[in-house]
Design an enzyme around this catalytic site. Structure first.
Site, short mmCIF file in Angstrom:
data_model
loop_
_atom_site.label_atom_id
_atom_site.label_comp_id
_atom_site.label_asym_id
_atom_site.label_seq_id
_atom_site.Cartn_x
_atom_site.Cartn_y
_atom_site.Cartn_z
N TYR A 122 21.72 69.25 64.43
CA TYR A 122 20.79 68.54 63.51
C TYR A 122 20.96 69.26 62.17
O TYR A 122 21.38 68.53 61.14
CB TYR A 122 19.24 68.94 63.81
CG TYR A 122 18.15 68.28 62.97
CD1 TYR A 122 18.19 67.10 62.83
CD2 TYR A 122 17.56 69.25 62.24
CE1 TYR A 122 17.28 66.37 61.83
CE2 TYR A 122 16.46 68.59 61.39
CZ TYR A 122 16.43 67.31 61.00
OH TYR A 122 15.57 66.75 60.41
N SER A 169 16.23 67.55 54.72
CA SER A 169 15.63 68.47 55.26
C SER A 169 16.02 69.93 54.76
O SER A 169 17.14 69.96 54.14
CB SER A 169 15.79 68.57 56.84
OG SER A 169 15.37 69.60 57.56
P1 NAP Z 1 9.83 60.48 63.94
O1 NAP Z 1 8.27 60.27 63.92
O2 NAP Z 1 10.55 60.67 64.97
O3 NAP Z 1 10.40 59.11 63.09
C1 NAP Z 1 11.66 58.69 63.17
C2 NAP Z 1 11.86 57.35 62.73
O4 NAP Z 1 13.38 56.97 62.60
C3 NAP Z 1 11.12 56.36 63.48
O5 NAP Z 1 10.60 55.28 62.76
C4 NAP Z 1 12.40 55.82 64.30
O6 NAP Z 1 12.05 54.38 64.60
C5 NAP Z 1 13.44 55.66 63.27
N1 NAP Z 1 14.84 55.69 63.78
C6 NAP Z 1 15.44 56.47 64.91
N2 NAP Z 1 16.52 55.90 65.09
C7 NAP Z 1 16.71 54.72 64.40
C8 NAP Z 1 17.71 53.80 64.36
N3 NAP Z 1 18.79 54.12 65.14
N4 NAP Z 1 17.68 52.86 63.40
C9 NAP Z 1 16.37 52.76 62.92
N5 NAP Z 1 15.46 53.49 62.84
C10 NAP Z 1 15.51 54.47 63.75
O7 NAP Z 1 10.36 61.59 63.02
P2 NAP Z 1 9.81 61.84 61.22
O8 NAP Z 1 9.40 63.16 61.31
O9 NAP Z 1 9.11 60.81 60.62
O10 NAP Z 1 11.42 61.79 60.56
C11 NAP Z 1 11.66 60.85 59.61
C12 NAP Z 1 12.83 61.60 58.87
O11 NAP Z 1 12.15 62.76 58.29
C13 NAP Z 1 14.12 62.05 59.67
O12 NAP Z 1 15.35 61.52 58.86
C14 NAP Z 1 14.08 63.61 59.99
O13 NAP Z 1 15.22 63.98 60.11
C15 NAP Z 1 13.46 63.89 58.62
N6 NAP Z 1 12.73 65.09 58.48
C16 NAP Z 1 11.70 65.37 59.34
C17 NAP Z 1 11.20 66.62 59.52
C18 NAP Z 1 10.03 66.80 60.61
O14 NAP Z 1 9.47 68.02 60.62
N7 NAP Z 1 9.12 65.95 61.09
C19 NAP Z 1 11.43 67.75 58.57
C20 NAP Z 1 12.40 67.21 57.72
C21 NAP Z 1 13.09 66.00 57.74
P3 NAP Z 1 12.36 53.49 65.84
O15 NAP Z 1 12.49 54.42 66.92
O16 NAP Z 1 11.19 52.63 65.88
O17 NAP Z 1 14.06 53.08 65.70
#
Ligand code: NAP
Length: 247
Positions: A147, A134
């Site tokens: 975070y 990120s």
């Molecule tokens: P999201 O929609 O909240 O998705 C998060 C995913 O992580 C879900 O599929 C969730 O699945 C999974 N997860 C959470 N805890 C877990 C566990 N213990 N074991 C396995 N899976 C787990 O958010 P997203 O934006 O797609 O985030 C994905 C990645 O991108 C993260 O690493 C986040 O930090 C990064 N990111 C996001 C942004 C943003 O602005 N959205 C920006 C930069 C980076 P379950 O709940 O079904 O387990």
């Protein structure tokens, strides 16, 4: 491409958001995708759509990670995507529970998956680890330390892995998105929709597919090319805390 010959891509956190988009993109470019997350019904729905394999996976649970890895002989791509944030409190106000959640999933979860699948990545003859970082991995903002410190750790681990694996057939890439429209903020604010909506007010954020596009691009470069890191953000976001809101 037949099931026997397709290259295998593993995506963690594939039940929603960026992970689900990565599974779709990787399937579209010919990978046989193994999808893992805790909400199995959601993972199954995406897997059905892309002809992939769905498994319940909790990256914070060593047994769950071991069971997932035990089914795989050879892995070409591991996308360590599972992660997220909890709260926006100052350093001294973040609860131990939230510190632990963020470090367990974003940092230790990534390490556990990498450790469990490194033999299979090497066995493929051309493995590739893609860590979902990120802009929080190199920027900080008030209320973001739980975070940002976890994503800074992801960045340090990614760079160290690249050094440690230099003599092995495994590439290491970090993808660093800015603001992406997913459930990220809803989950961060524990379901507070109004607070989550405020994050994206007046901004055209990245989509999960914009990020997945970068992942698919990085893993389809020739095997001698390592994309170290790729930073992408909305045009209206010059830094994590410097956002231009229209209107
Ligand atoms: P999201 O929609 O909240 O998705 C998060 C995913 O992580 C879900 O599929 C969730 O699945 C999974 N997860 C959470 N805890 C877990 C566990 N213990 N074991 C396995 N899976 C787990 O958010 P997203 O934006 O797609 O985030 C994905 C990645 O991108 C993260 O690493 C986040 O930090 C990064 N990111 C996001 C942004 C943003 O602005 N959205 C920006 C930069 C980076 P379950 O709940 O079904 O387990």
């Amino acid at each position: 491409m037949s099931g026997e010959t397709a290259r295998v891509a593993v995506v963690t956190g594939a039940s929603a958001g960026i992970g689900a988009a990565c599974a779709r993109r990787l399937a579209a470019v010919g990978f046989r995708v193994w999808l893992g997350a805790r909400r199995l019904a959601l993972v199954e729905a995406v897997a059905d759509e892309v002809g992939g394999v769905a498994r319940a996976l909790d990256v914070t649970d060593a047994e769950s990670v071991a069971a997932f890895a035990a089914e795989l002989e050879s892995v070409d791509v591991l996308v360590n995507n599972a992660g997220g944030a909890r709260g926006r409190d100052p350093v001294t106000a973040i609860t131990d529970q939230h510190w632990r959640w963020m470090w367990e999933v974003n940092v230790l979860g990534l390490v556990r998956m990498t450790r469990a699948l490194l033999p299979q990545l090497e066995r493929s003859g051309s493995g590739h680890i893609v860590n979902m970082g990120s802009v929080a991995g190199f920027e900080v903002y008030e209320g973001g330390a739980g975070y940002t410190s976890a994503k800074h750790a992801v960045r340090a681990i990614t760079r160290t892995l690249r050094l440690e694996l230099v003599d092995r057939p495994v590439r290491v890439t970090e993808i660093d998105p800015g603001m992406v429209a997913t459930d990220f903020s809803r989950n961060r604010f524990l379901g507070d929709e109004a607070r989550a909506a405020e994050v994206y007010r007046g901004v055209t954020p990245l989509t999960a597919d914009d990020v997945a596009d970068c992942v698919a691009w990085a893993v389809t470069r020739p095997p001698h090319v390592n994309i170290d890191e790729l930073v992408l953000r909305p045009r209206q976001q010059a830094a994590a805390h410097r956002v231009h809101r229209a209107g």
